[in-house]
Design an enzyme around this catalytic site. Structure first.
Site, short mmCIF file in Angstrom:
data_model
loop_
_atom_site.label_atom_id
_atom_site.label_comp_id
_atom_site.label_asym_id
_atom_site.label_seq_id
_atom_site.Cartn_x
_atom_site.Cartn_y
_atom_site.Cartn_z
N ALA A 214 31.58 2.73 -18.37
CA ALA A 214 32.88 3.06 -18.95
C ALA A 214 32.64 3.65 -20.33
CB ALA A 214 33.77 1.83 -19.02
N SER A 215 31.48 4.22 -20.51
CA SER A 215 31.11 4.90 -21.76
C SER A 215 31.31 4.01 -22.96
CB SER A 215 31.84 6.23 -21.88
OG SER A 215 31.45 7.08 -20.84
N HIS A 216 32.17 4.41 -23.87
CA HIS A 216 32.31 3.69 -25.14
C HIS A 216 33.46 2.70 -25.13
CE1 HIS A 216 29.27 6.35 -26.64
NE2 HIS A 216 29.96 7.37 -26.18
N LYS B 17 31.90 7.17 -12.27
CA LYS B 17 31.94 8.60 -12.60
C LYS B 17 31.28 9.33 -11.44
CE LYS B 17 31.85 8.06 -17.61
NZ LYS B 17 31.14 8.43 -18.85
#
Length: 175
Positions: free
Chosen positions: A84-86, A95
């Site tokens: 969820a990246s950052h 993704k």
């Protein structure tokens, strides 16, 4: 994402790939970040893909660009990056990548959502379950490719004696 969400959206992505590529025998690269939930999420995603009859290349802890490059290098039909990246640690995301190692388009994403809403998936029979192989060399291969670029002058960089401060926020960038 709940475990049920992970299974539903992973199944929809596998079905989308079969539909859009017009073939049943697929290979998908899966990589993840270092979130606490990452191991559980990876196992659900890989198990679901195998249940859909998809072969999986598990790169385990990998950066997003590393998984993108692995899809191309392995000539895979797609990829899934588990991150969820950052966002905060309790979050997670899938993704989805095309066979080009690029994020799927808006239209393709809408089709995945349509398939997920229907929940009408064709899981494989036991004789046609997918297989999983592990390749944890993808980060090293990614770094080698960067260092081999003509614009990267390793000697000049080494001679510059840079001081670098780096915070990988306890994730795969630190590898």
């Amino acid at each position: 994402l709940t475990p049920i969400d992970l299974v539903k959206f992973t199944s929809a992505f596998a079905q989308f790939l079969k539909e859009s590529l017009g073939k049943d025998n697929l290979t998908v690269v899966v990589g993840r970040d270092a979130r606490v939930s990452g191991f559980m999420v990876k196992n659900l995603v890989i198990g679901t893909l195998m249940g859909m009859g998809v072969d999986v290349i598990d790169t385990d802890l990998s950066t997003t660009p590393t998984v993108e490059m692995a899809v191309i290098d392995k000539k895979a039909d797609g990829g899934i990056i588990l991150t969820a990246s950052h966002n905060p640690m309790q979050w997670n995301a899938l993704k989805f990548l095309s066979h080009l190692g690029e994020f799927i388009t808006n239209a393709e994403g809408k089709r995945v959502l349509e398939l997920a809403d229907k929940c009408d998936f064709s899981f494989a029979t036991v004789e046609k379950l997918g297989h999983c192989t592990t390749d944890t060399t993808t980060i090293d291969k990614h770094i080698e490719k960067i260092l081999a670029l003509p614009l990267v002058d390793k000697d000049a960089i080494a001679k510059a004696d840079f001081k670098v401060c780096f915070d990988a926020v306890n994730s795969t960038g630190g590898l």
